[in-house]
Design an enzyme around this catalytic site. Structure first.
Site, PDB file in Angstrom:
ATOM      1  N   LYS A 120      76.336 180.805  22.140  1.00  0.00           N
ATOM      2  CA  LYS A 120      76.113 180.233  23.463  1.00  0.00           C
ATOM      3  C   LYS A 120      75.619 181.347  24.380  1.00  0.00           C
ATOM      4  CE  LYS A 120      76.812 176.276  25.681  1.00  0.00           C
ATOM      5  NZ  LYS A 120      76.611 174.920  25.195  1.00  0.00           N
TER       6      LYS A 120
ATOM      7  N   GLY B 206      81.131 157.084  33.042  1.00  0.00           N
ATOM      8  CA  GLY B 206      79.875 157.837  33.100  1.00  0.00           C
ATOM      9  C   GLY B 206      78.798 157.186  32.260  1.00  0.00           C
ATOM     10  N   VAL B 207      77.790 156.601  32.936  1.00  0.00           N
ATOM     11  CA  VAL B 207      76.710 155.927  32.196  1.00  0.00           C
ATOM     12  C   VAL B 207      75.390 156.673  32.447  1.00  0.00           C
ATOM     13  CG1 VAL B 207      77.712 153.661  31.842  1.00  0.00           C
ATOM     14  CG2 VAL B 207      76.658 154.173  34.045  1.00  0.00           C
ATOM     15  N   GLY B 208      75.404 157.980  32.157  1.00  0.00           N
ATOM     16  CA  GLY B 208      74.209 158.804  32.294  1.00  0.00           C
ATOM     17  C   GLY B 208      73.376 158.789  31.028  1.00  0.00           C
TER      18      GLY B 208
ATOM     19  N   VAL C  48      73.845 159.752  28.064  1.00  0.00           N
ATOM     20  CA  VAL C  48      74.505 159.322  26.825  1.00  0.00           C
ATOM     21  C   VAL C  48      75.267 158.002  27.048  1.00  0.00           C
ATOM     22  CG1 VAL C  48      76.167 159.932  25.030  1.00  0.00           C
ATOM     23  CG2 VAL C  48      74.734 161.716  26.036  1.00  0.00           C
TER      24      VAL C  48
HETATM   25  P1  NAD Z   1      74.630 162.911  32.570  1.00  0.00           P
HETATM   26  O1  NAD Z   1      74.744 163.902  33.667  1.00  0.00           O
HETATM   27  O2  NAD Z   1      73.303 162.318  32.230  1.00  0.00           O
HETATM   28  O3  NAD Z   1      75.644 161.693  32.814  1.00  0.00           O
HETATM   29  C1  NAD Z   1      76.934 161.857  33.298  1.00  0.00           C
HETATM   30  C2  NAD Z   1      77.224 160.664  34.201  1.00  0.00           C
HETATM   31  O4  NAD Z   1      78.595 160.739  34.595  1.00  0.00           O
HETATM   32  C3  NAD Z   1      76.393 160.645  35.474  1.00  0.00           C
HETATM   33  O5  NAD Z   1      75.770 159.376  35.612  1.00  0.00           O
HETATM   34  C4  NAD Z   1      77.409 160.913  36.579  1.00  0.00           C
HETATM   35  O6  NAD Z   1      77.084 160.255  37.792  1.00  0.00           O
HETATM   36  C5  NAD Z   1      78.668 160.359  35.965  1.00  0.00           C
HETATM   37  N1  NAD Z   1      79.910 160.904  36.534  1.00  0.00           N
HETATM   38  C6  NAD Z   1      80.165 162.155  36.961  1.00  0.00           C
HETATM   39  N2  NAD Z   1      81.414 162.243  37.406  1.00  0.00           N
HETATM   40  C7  NAD Z   1      81.965 161.018  37.245  1.00  0.00           C
HETATM   41  C8  NAD Z   1      83.244 160.476  37.510  1.00  0.00           C
HETATM   42  N3  NAD Z   1      84.223 161.213  38.026  1.00  0.00           N
HETATM   43  N4  NAD Z   1      83.474 159.191  37.201  1.00  0.00           N
HETATM   44  C9  NAD Z   1      82.500 158.414  36.668  1.00  0.00           C
HETATM   45  N5  NAD Z   1      81.271 158.875  36.408  1.00  0.00           N
HETATM   46  C10 NAD Z   1      81.012 160.159  36.686  1.00  0.00           C
HETATM   47  O7  NAD Z   1      75.269 163.658  31.292  1.00  0.00           O
HETATM   48  P2  NAD Z   1      75.084 163.241  29.759  1.00  0.00           P
HETATM   49  O8  NAD Z   1      73.968 164.034  29.177  1.00  0.00           O
HETATM   50  O9  NAD Z   1      75.117 161.763  29.634  1.00  0.00           O
HETATM   51  O10 NAD Z   1      76.423 163.859  29.139  1.00  0.00           O
HETATM   52  C11 NAD Z   1      77.666 163.232  29.349  1.00  0.00           C
HETATM   53  C12 NAD Z   1      78.745 164.080  28.694  1.00  0.00           C
HETATM   54  O11 NAD Z   1      78.476 164.202  27.291  1.00  0.00           O
HETATM   55  C13 NAD Z   1      78.836 165.509  29.231  1.00  0.00           C
HETATM   56  O12 NAD Z   1      80.181 165.923  29.191  1.00  0.00           O
HETATM   57  C14 NAD Z   1      78.042 166.303  28.217  1.00  0.00           C
HETATM   58  O13 NAD Z   1      78.472 167.647  28.143  1.00  0.00           O
HETATM   59  C15 NAD Z   1      78.392 165.577  26.928  1.00  0.00           C
HETATM   60  N6  NAD Z   1      77.385 165.743  25.878  1.00  0.00           N
HETATM   61  C16 NAD Z   1      76.095 165.375  26.106  1.00  0.00           C
HETATM   62  C17 NAD Z   1      75.156 165.556  25.100  1.00  0.00           C
HETATM   63  C18 NAD Z   1      73.719 165.153  25.294  1.00  0.00           C
HETATM   64  O14 NAD Z   1      72.965 165.152  24.311  1.00  0.00           O
HETATM   65  N7  NAD Z   1      73.305 164.805  26.498  1.00  0.00           N
HETATM   66  C19 NAD Z   1      75.544 166.103  23.847  1.00  0.00           C
HETATM   67  C20 NAD Z   1      76.878 166.413  23.652  1.00  0.00           C
HETATM   68  C21 NAD Z   1      77.801 166.243  24.676  1.00  0.00           C
END
Ligand code: NAD
Length: 378
Positions: free
Chosen positions: A105, A205-207, A209
């Site tokens: 990392k 969290g519906v971002g 992923v």
């Molecule tokens: P993202 O930023 O696209 O989505 C996260 C979502 O969570 C956002 O829509 C945000 O508004 C919401 N959020 C933040 N705080 C919140 C709360 N207190 N309550 C409800 N919703 C809340 O991130 P992502 O890429 O979807 O990743 C989500 C998680 O998965 C992270 O922890 C990330 O480290 C992990 N992850 C992601 C990947 C990847 O490929 N993107 C891979 C492994 C792990």
């Protein structure tokens, strides 16, 4: 003031007189010896403001791969603490997912809103290059593909670039696919039926992923509840897929068959675990357990847990295919991601047979895979 946490003490002892190994332009690279880690290097460049640490935890299984994070750490000790923890996590994640890679990392210290510049990322690229391929970097918090394109001008050890640049592209849809398969496996384990139809699933969290996960589950017939701070995302899912909206402060304690945390780490803790009203926790967010002992707290409540770094490995599996002969191939990536349910079932079997939490089973499995590979090489 004396350093307070253990790594800070180790760090203060071991870096009192850092050895200056390389000077490239104004980039100064020094080693930080840390027990249990192959290499930890610090890069400081007064000209561009670079202050970065790269940790290579283990390369027994292959070159170390892990993202480049930018964060405004309060101190270098905090940055080292974080990068060591994250690098080890990458070794374990890659080992269990059989990516053929090791774990590493990188962190850049500073405020992403103010310090980003072309020179900064070129200096970072030179720091990565100085390790000669021992570490390959990728996207992470506050690092965009655009930033990586600059890093790429100083080193070839960069992955996850856009498809146009020959990379594997955005990892999130692949992570979401793996989490969806893992959710189904968890339903199958907990209820003897992996069909999401008729199940109640709560997603925090519906971002990138959680969004596609909600879509897939809704399409498969589950009743999906979701909370997010981003109202637009929620509204779009409600409109297209009938996702029901829940207040952010209520999602973790709502009654459901499965809770999928896809926002923040550390949400499984002393406060939240007694409040959970779910049979299963299976979601994408990294470092879901605030402390390792929270794995035990979940199993004592009879809640099935899908260890985070196993269920969310789809993205790293996708990137790892870039290292294959002939380069990236989506079909190969998808077939590998489809092994995530099997990995989870192995962990739940170990957990049941040995009476240990599934999170501990995952760590043990990762350590065993690395130790066996090391022994085979010796
Ligand atoms: P993202 O930023 O696209 O989505 C996260 C979502 O969570 C956002 O829509 C945000 O508004 C919401 N959020 C933040 N705080 C919140 C709360 N207190 N309550 C409800 N919703 C809340 O991130 P992502 O890429 O979807 O990743 C989500 C998680 O998965 C992270 O922890 C990330 O480290 C992990 N992850 C992601 C990947 C990847 O490929 N993107 C891979 C492994 C792990």
């Amino acid at each position: 003031m004396a350093p307070s946490h253990p790594v800070a003490i180790l760090f203060a002892l071991q870096t009192a007189a850092p050895s200056l190994n390389t000077v490239s332009d104004t980039l100064q690279i020094s080693e930080i010896p840390v027990e249990g880690y192959e290499r930890v290097v610090r890069g400081v460049d007064p000209q561009t403001g670079l202050h970065a640490i790269i940790a290579v935890h283990d390369t027994t299984l292959g070159p170390a791969l892990g993202g480049l994070r930018m964060w405004n750490y309060a101190s270098e000790e905090d940055a080292v603490f974080d990068v060591l923890r994250l690098a080890k996590g990458m070794s374990y994640k890659s080992a269990v997912a059989h990516t053929g890679l090791g774990g590493g990392k990188a962190v850049m210290i500073g405020d992403a809103k103010t310090i980003k510049s072309e020179g900064l990322y070129l200096a970072m690229g030179r720091l990565v290059e100085s390790l000669g391929g021992l570490y390959t970097t990728a996207e992470d918090v506050n690092t965009s593909i655009g930033d990586l394109e600059i890093v790429r001008r100083a080193t070839k050890y960069v992955t996850g670039l856009s498809r146009d640049s020959g990379g594997s592209g955005n990892p999130s849809p692949y992570t979401a696919y793996g989490v969806y398969l893992g959710v189904r496996a968890a339903l199958g384990w907990a209820f003897d039926n992996d069909d999401p139809k008729g199940r109640t699933i709560a997603i925090q969290g519906v971002g990138a992923v959680g969004g596609p996960l909600a879509e897939r589950l809704a399409e498969a017939g589950a009743t999906v509840y979701a909370a997010d701070r981003n109202q637009k995302r929620l509204d779009a899912l409600t409109e297209k897929h009938g996702v029901k909206q829940v207040k952010a402060e209520e999602i973790l304690s709502m009654e459901c068959d499965l809770l999928a945390p896809c926002a923040l780490g550390g949400i499984l803790n002393d406060e939240s675990i007694p409040e959970l009203r779910t049979k299963v926790v299976a979601g994408a967010a990294n470092n879901l357990l605030l402390k390792p002992e929270h794995g035990k707290a979940l199993s004592e409540r009879g809640i099935l847990y899908a260890p985070d770094y196993v269920i969310n490995a789809g993205g790293i599996v996708n990137v790892s295919v870039e290292f294959h002969d002939g380069g990236y191939n989506e079909e190969v990536a998808l077939r590998k991601i489809e092994r995530i349910p099997q990995a989870l079932k192995e962990l739940w079997t170990i957990s049941r047979e040995e009476g240990i939490p599934s999170s501990d089973a995952a760590d043990r499995l990762a350590q065993r895979i690395i130790a066996e590979a090391r022994a085979a090489k010796a």
